[in-house]
Design a protein around this motif. Structure first.
Motif, mmCIF file in Angstrom:
data_model
loop_
_atom_site.group_PDB
_atom_site.id
_atom_site.type_symbol
_atom_site.label_atom_id
_atom_site.label_comp_id
_atom_site.label_asym_id
_atom_site.label_seq_id
_atom_site.Cartn_x
_atom_site.Cartn_y
_atom_site.Cartn_z
ATOM 1 N N SER A 131 17.534 13.340 -29.830
ATOM 2 C CA SER A 131 19.318 14.507 -29.257
ATOM 3 C C SER A 131 17.643 15.935 -28.264
ATOM 4 C CB SER A 131 19.024 15.180 -31.099
ATOM 5 O OG SER A 131 19.623 16.601 -30.605
ATOM 6 N N ASP A 156 25.235 12.603 -25.271
ATOM 7 C CA ASP A 156 25.149 10.779 -26.009
ATOM 8 C C ASP A 156 24.038 10.410 -26.099
ATOM 9 O OD1 ASP A 156 26.689 8.802 -26.484
ATOM 10 O OD2 ASP A 156 26.911 7.630 -24.732
ATOM 11 N N ARG A 175 29.953 19.936 -27.602
ATOM 12 C CA ARG A 175 31.387 19.052 -28.115
ATOM 13 C C ARG A 175 30.261 17.489 -28.749
ATOM 14 N NH1 ARG A 175 34.185 16.932 -23.219
ATOM 15 N NH2 ARG A 175 35.400 18.790 -22.434
ATOM 16 N N ARG A 176 30.953 17.003 -29.383
ATOM 17 C CA ARG A 176 31.013 16.178 -29.816
ATOM 18 C C ARG A 176 31.744 15.117 -30.045
ATOM 19 N NH1 ARG A 176 27.437 15.737 -34.471
ATOM 20 N NH2 ARG A 176 27.708 13.093 -34.919
ATOM 21 N N ASP A 205 31.328 7.877 -31.658
ATOM 22 C CA ASP A 205 30.480 6.995 -31.813
ATOM 23 C C ASP A 205 30.256 5.299 -32.062
ATOM 24 O OD1 ASP A 205 27.712 6.020 -32.228
ATOM 25 O OD2 ASP A 205 27.285 7.053 -34.626
#
Lengths: 480, 447
Positions: free
Chosen positions: A15, A182, A118-119, A122
C-alpha cells in the motif's frame, strides 16, 4: 518524504496510501491548477517485478527490480500538460506540478484541494502472492514445461520458458477530491518452441497470464502450455501455402478476439471519435455491423489480464456495450473524452506507467456467444480458411483497414478441416468485415491472458474473447 | 554522485556481496514532446527519466537487478540483490563480461550531441509543429489534421564494470511528425503521415517539408482501387525497404541463431540473397541516431557487413551470443536498465545501386509500387512473410492509381533472392538508410 521507497525487495506492504500525506497531495493539485487549469491529477506508481528465463532446460538469468514515479497532469479545456518525476520528494513534486501547469496561462491562487480516500472493489483475488518468494521456489514450474514440450514430438529442437511476476501499486489524487489506490498483480508464463525437420524450421508460442497469484500455474498448467506451444510448432512443419484473395473464413473461438480488438475496439476509443478521426465517428445508433454482432468491453471480469478495479484516472472500471446486435451503442472514454463529449467516463483511462498520460484504452473486449455449434459453422463452408491462433494485429483508425496475422490456420474443404496453412495475414476494412459476420458460435471463451496492446508508444495488458465466427469474405494474404 | 560514480558504486557493492564480476549501467533521458492540432498546443509532455541496472556473476551464473531510485542506499541494495540472484541461474560457460580485447571505445568523433540541446524548450517544438501543420493544410484536399508532434531531448548511458571499464555516452535527438486526413473526390477519407528525426536540429527536414510530404502522401491515396491479384513485380519505396532491412537484421541476430529462431540459422557463408543485397550495421557514422562509441556492455563500436552481395557474412552479436556461437562480438549489445542485455542493430544501411528509382519503375510493365506495409505477418523461424500493404499500381512503367486493402506475400528466402535491383536513392530515416528496390516473385492478393 512524500513517497518513500521501501528499501527492501519486494516492497512490503504494497500500500502507498499509508505512506502518502493527503494534505501534501492536495497542495500539489492546487499548485498544478495555479496557472488556470480546470482539472489536475497526480498519479503515483510503485512497481516490483521479478522474472526467470529458461533456455535449453537451464535458468539463464534471474532478475528483479523496482520502479517508482509520479506524474502530474493538468487539463485546460482540451489542452493537456504532463510532467513526471522519479524523484519522489515534495520539492520535485511541486516542480513537476508547475511544469504541467504551464499548459494554461491564467495565473491565480488556488486553495489546497481536499482529497478523500475511496475503496475500490477487488477483482484480483490471489491465493499465492507474487514477487518476493525466493526464485528457487519458482524454478520447478519452469522446468516442467520443456519436458512436456519435447514429449510432443522428437522434432522439437528448442524450448524457451519465461515467468514474469509483477505487483504494481497505483494511486490517483485529483482536483475532484478523489483519492484512490489499487494494487495490481500480474503473472505471465510463456513457452516458445522451435521445431525442425530438415531445412524446415517452425515456431510455436503459448502462454497464460492473469491478475492473480502463482496459483495460475496450479495443476498441469506448465505442461499444458508447453504442449500447446510444441503442438503448434509441429503442426506448422506440415503447413502448406495458404490460398490468396477473398475467402470465407471461420475464426476459432477465444484468440480470434484479436479481430474485435483491431476491427472494432480501437475505432471506438473515444479520443479518436471526439476528434472525428475514427471511421466510427458520429455513428452512435447506426447499424455498423451484422445484426449477429455484439461487442462488449468489460474491465470487471475477475482475475482477467485486462481487468482493473479502477482505471489510471481513479474511475471505477466498467462494462460497456460497444455494439449491440449490429447497432453502435457507445465509445470507450477517459475523463477528457467524456468531458468533451458530455458523457460519463467509462473507466477506460489507462496508461503504461507514471511516465505517460492516460488515453482511452480497451480492457477485455469480447463478442458474446451465438447459437451455432462450431461444427455446424465449419460444415457450412465448402472451401475456406479456419484461423485459430494469431500473432497480433494492427489497424488504421481513419479508414478502418486492419490486418491480423494467423499463426495457426487450416484449409476448410467440403465442410471439413483439412491441411494446416503457413502463417498468413488477413486484411479487411473493420466496418465492412463486421457486416459480413454470417454465423456466431455458442462456444464463447476468453483467451488465455497473453495480449498486450500498444498505442501511442504505450503498452497495456488487455484481454480478448470470442465464439467461433464465420465471415463470408475477407482477403487472405496467401501465395497459393 | 555522477552517473558513472553510481555505476561504479553498484559494481563495488556487488563485489562486496560476493559477485565475482559485474557491470552496471545508469541510463538517463530528458526531453519534451508537444502535440499541436488546429493551430493550438494540445499537449506538452515533459520527460525526465533515470534508472540503474546491474548484472552480477558468481562464476558463470547471472543475476540481474534494477531500480530507478538512484540514492546510494538503493543502489547498494540493488547490487546486493543482483549478487544474490546470481545463485539462482545455472552455470553457463558462455556467460560473463565481454572479452578484454573487445572492450573499449571507438575513437572517431561521432558528433552525437547538438550543442544547442541545452537551450531546447517546449517552444522550440511548438514552433516547429505549428509550421508543419500550417504547411500541411495549404492544400484544400487536406480536410483534417491529426496533429503535428515535435520534440527532442538528450539521453546518456554510463557504464562501469568490475574489469575496470568506465565510460559515458551521450546523445541528443529531435523529431517532427505530421499526420493528416485528405478527402477524395468520392468523399472517402484517407490518412497518412510523415516524420523526420535526427541527432541535430539542423539535420531535421524543415517543418514545412514535413507537413507538405504528409499532405502529398494522404492525397495520393485518394481514389484508390483494389489491384489485380497474382504474381507481379513489386517496387519497394525506401520506407518499405526499411521494413525489409530491419527484418534481415533481426534474422541475423546471434540470439536468434542460438535459439534456432531464424530461417538463416545455418546460412552463415551461404549465398541467400541476390547480388544486389549488401546490408551493413555501422555504429560509427557521425551524427546518426544509433551511433555510439561502445555498446551496452562496453564493446568497442564497429562496422559489420551482415550480408555481402547476398552472402550471409556475419551475425550481430553481444559477448554472450558470440561465445555461444564461437564468433567475435560485434558490439551489438543493446541495453536498457531494466532488461537483460540483448542483441540489436545499430545504424543499418542497404547499399544503393546505380540507377535512379524512376528507371526501376520504368522497367515494370505491370506491377505494384509499394508505399506501406503493416501488420506482423513475419515468421522469422519459417521465413513465411505475409503482410498488409498499400501503394500505387504501375502500368507501362508509369504510376497510375492508388491501391489499398491488399496483401503481399512470399517467403523470406524467395524475397532475398528475388531482389532484382536496388536503386541509387539512399534515404536516411532515423537509424536506417535504404534505397528503392525491386522484388520479383511476390504474390499480391486483394478482395
Amino acid at each position: 518524504m512524500l513517497f518513500p521507497y521501501s528499501r527492501e525487495f519486494p516492497m512490503q506492504p504494497h500500500s502507498l496510501l499509508h505512506r502518502i500525506d493527503g494534505d501534501l497531495l492536495g497542495r500539489v493539485v492546487a499548485a498544478a491548477l495555479s496557472r488556470g487549469g480546470d482539472y489536475a491529477d497526480v498519479f503515483l506508481e510503485e512497481r516490483a517485478e521479478s522474472s526467470l528465463h529458461m533456455e535449453d532446460g537451464a535458468i539463464r538469468a534471474a532478475s528483479n527490480g523496482t520502479v517508482a514515479g509520479i506524474g502530474v497532469r493538468v487539463l485546460a479545456g482540451e489542452r493537456t500538460g504532463y510532467a513526471f518525476t522519479e524523484d519522489c520528494t515534495p520539492d520535485a513534486l511541486y516542480r513537476v506540478a508547475r511544469t504541467a501547469a504551464a499548459i494554461a496561462d491564467d495565473v491565480r491562487d488556488v486553495a489546497p484541494v481536499q482529497v478523500a480516500a475511496r475503496r475500490p472493489r477487488d477483482l484480483y483475488r490471489t491465493a499465492v502472492p507474487l514477487v518476493g518468494a525466493a526464485p528457487s521456489e519458482r524454478v520447478p514450474f519452469l522446468e516442467r514445461a520443456p519436458a512436456a514440450a519435447c514429449a510432443v514430438d522428437e522434432r522439437i529442437r528448442k524450448v524457451n520458458v519465461s515467468l514474469n511476476e509483477e505487483v504494481k501499486t497505483v494511486a490517483v489524487a485529483s482536483s475532484d477530491g478523489v483519492l484512490v489506490e489499487d494494487v495490481q498483480p500480474m503473472i505471465s508464463f510463456r513457452v516458445m518452441c522451435i521445431a525442425e525437420d530438415g531445412d524446415l524450421k517452425t515456431s510455436g508460442m503459448s502462454g497464460d497470464g492473469a491478475r492473480r497469484g502463482l496459483e495460475l500455474l496450479d495443476g498441469d498448467a506448465p505442461e499444458r502450455i508447453g504442449r500447446l506451444a510444441a503442438e503448434q510448432a509441429v503442426r506448422n512443419l506440415a503447413a502448406q501455402p495458404a490460398p490468396g484473395g477473398p475467402q470465407t473464413v471461420v475464426l476459432g473461438n477465444a484468440y480470434s478476439g484479436v479481430l474485435l480488438h483491431e476491427a472494432v475496439g480501437h475505432g471506438l476509443e473515444a479520443y479518436f471519435n471526439h476528434k472525428g478521426f475514427s471511421r466510427y465517428s458520429g455513428q452512435i445508433g447506426e447499424q455498423v455491423a451484422s445484426p449477429l454482432v455484439t461487442v462488449v468491453d468489460d474491465g470487471t471480469i475477475e482475475n482477467e489480464r485486462g481487468s482493473i478495479n479502477v482505471d489510471d484516472e481513479g474511475n471505477a472500471s466498467g462494462s460497456t456495450v460497444l455494439i449491440e446486435n449490429g447497432i453502435l451503442r457507445g465509445y470507450l472514454h477517459d475523463r477528457l473524452s467524456a468531458r468533451v463529449m458530455d458523457v460519463l467516463p467509462t473507466g477506460n483511462g489507462r496508461r503504461e506507467s507514471y511516465s505517460s498520460m492516460p488515453l482511452p484504452r480497451m480492457t477485455n473486449t469480447f463478442m458474446p456467444a451465438g447459437e451455432h455449434s462450431a461444427e455446424e459453422i465449419i460444415a457450412s463452408v465448402d472451401r475456406g480458411v479456419y484461423a485459430v491462433q494469431f500473432g497480433g494485429g494492427q489497424v488504421e483508425i481513419g479508414k478502418g483497414d486492419f490486418v491480423f496475422a494467423a499463426t495457426e490456420a487450416y484449409l476448410i474443404e467440403d465442410g471439413r478441416i483439412g491441411a494446416p496453412l503457413r502463417d498468413v495475414t488477413l486484411i479487411g476494412n473493420g466496418p465492412e468485415v463486421m457486416q459480413r459476420v454470417t454465423m456466431v458460435g455458442s462456444d464463447y471463451r476468453i483467451s488465455e491472458g497473453m495480449w498486450t496492446c500498444g498505442k501511442d508508444g504505450q503498452s497495456v495488458p488487455v484481454g480478448v474473447g470470442m465464439p467461433t465466427v464465420k465471415i463470408s469474405s475477407i482477403t487472405v494474404g496467401g501465395t497459393a | 554522485m555522477s552517473a558513472t560514480d553510481l555505476a561504479r558504486l553498484a559494481v563495488e557493492s556487488a563485489t562486496a556481496a560476493g559477485a565475482t564480476s559485474s557491470d552496471a549501467v545508469v541510463i538517463e533521458s530528458d526531453g519534451v514532446t508537444v502535440l499541436v492540432r488546429d493551430g493550438q498546443t494540445e499537449r506538452v509532455e515533459q520527460e525526465c527519466s533515470r534508472g540503474l541496472g546491474i548484472r552480477a556473476y558468481r562464476g558463470t551464473r547471472l543475476g540481474l537487478a534494477y531500480t530507478n531510485d538512484l540514492s546510494e542506499d538503493a543502489v547498494r541494495e540493488t547490487a546486493q540483490r543482483a549478487a544474490a540472484l546470481a545463485q539462482v541461474a545455472a552455470e553457463d560457460e558462455a556467460a560473463g563480461l565481454p572479452d578484454a580485447a573487445d572492450v573499449g571505445t571507438f575513437d572517431g568523433d561521432l558528433d552525437a550531441m547538438d550543442a544547442s540541446a541545452g537551450s531546447w524548450t517546449a517552444d522550440t517544438w511548438i514552433t516547429r509543429a505549428l509550421r508543419a501543420e500550417h504547411a500541411a493544410r495549404e492544400d484544400e484536399r487536406i480536410t483534417m489534421s491529426e496533429g503535428a508532434r515535435s520534440g527532442g531531448g538528450t539521453s546518456r548511458l554510463a557504464l562501469a564494470s568490475s574489469s575496470g571499464f568506465a565510460a559515458v555516452r551521450e546523445q541528443s535527438h529531435a523529431f517532427t511528425a505530421m499526420g493528416v486526413f485528405a478527402t477524395g473526390e468520392q468523399g472517402e477519407r484517407q490518412r497518412d503521415h510523415y516524420a523526420t528525426q535526427a541527432t541535430h536540429l539542423e539535420d531535421l527536414d524543415r517543418p514545412e517539408d514535413v507537413g507538405r510530404e504528409a499532405a502529398r502522401r494522404a492525397i495520393r491515396r485518394c481514389g484508390y482501387r483494389k489491384p489485380r491479384s497474382g504474381a507481379f513485380p513489386v517496387i519497394f519505396s525506401p520506407d518499405v525497404s526499411r521494413d525489409l532491412v530491419a527484418t534481415i537484421a533481426q534474422a541475423q541476430a546471434a540470439s536468434r541463431v542460438d535459439r534456432r529462431a531464424t530461417f538463416l540459422a545455418d546460412a552463415l557463408g551461404e549465398s541467400v540473397g541476390s547480388r544486389h543485397v549488401t546490408v551493413v550495421d555501422d555504429a560509427t557514422l557521425p551524427r546518426r541516431m544509433a551511433s555510439r562509441a561502445f555498446d551496452g556492455e562496453g564493446v568497442r563500436s564497429r562496422r559489420t557487413v551482415l550480408m555481402d552481395e547476398g552472402v550471409v557474412s556475419s551475425w550481430l552479436a553481444d559477448s554472450y551470443t558470440a561465445r555461444r556461437l564461437g564468433i567475435a562480438a560485434t558490439g551489438n549489445a543493446s541495453r536498457s536498465f531494466a532488461n537483460r542485455p540483448g542483441v540489436g542493430p545499430s545504424n543499418l544501411v542497404l547499399e544503393p545501386g546505380a540507377r535512379g528509382p524512376d528507371e526501376l519503375l520504368g522497367d515494370v510493365e505491370e506491377g505494384l509500387y509499394l508505399t506501406e506495409l503493416f501488420g506482423m505477418g513475419v515468421n522469422l523461424a519459417s521465413g513465411s512473410w505475409s503482410r498488409g500493404g498499400a501503394g500505387i499500381w504501375i502500368e507501362k512503367g508509369e504510376l497510375t492509381y492508388p491501391v489499398q486493402e491488399l496483401t503481399v506475400a512470399g517467403d523470406l528466402r524467395g524475397i532475398l533472392a528475388g531482389v532484382s535491383e536496388v536503386a541509387s536513392d539512399l534515404t536516411w530515416h532515423g537509424r536506417m538508410a535504404t534505397p528503392t528496390l525491386r522484388i520479383d516473385g511476390l504474390t499480391i492478393a486483394a478482395g
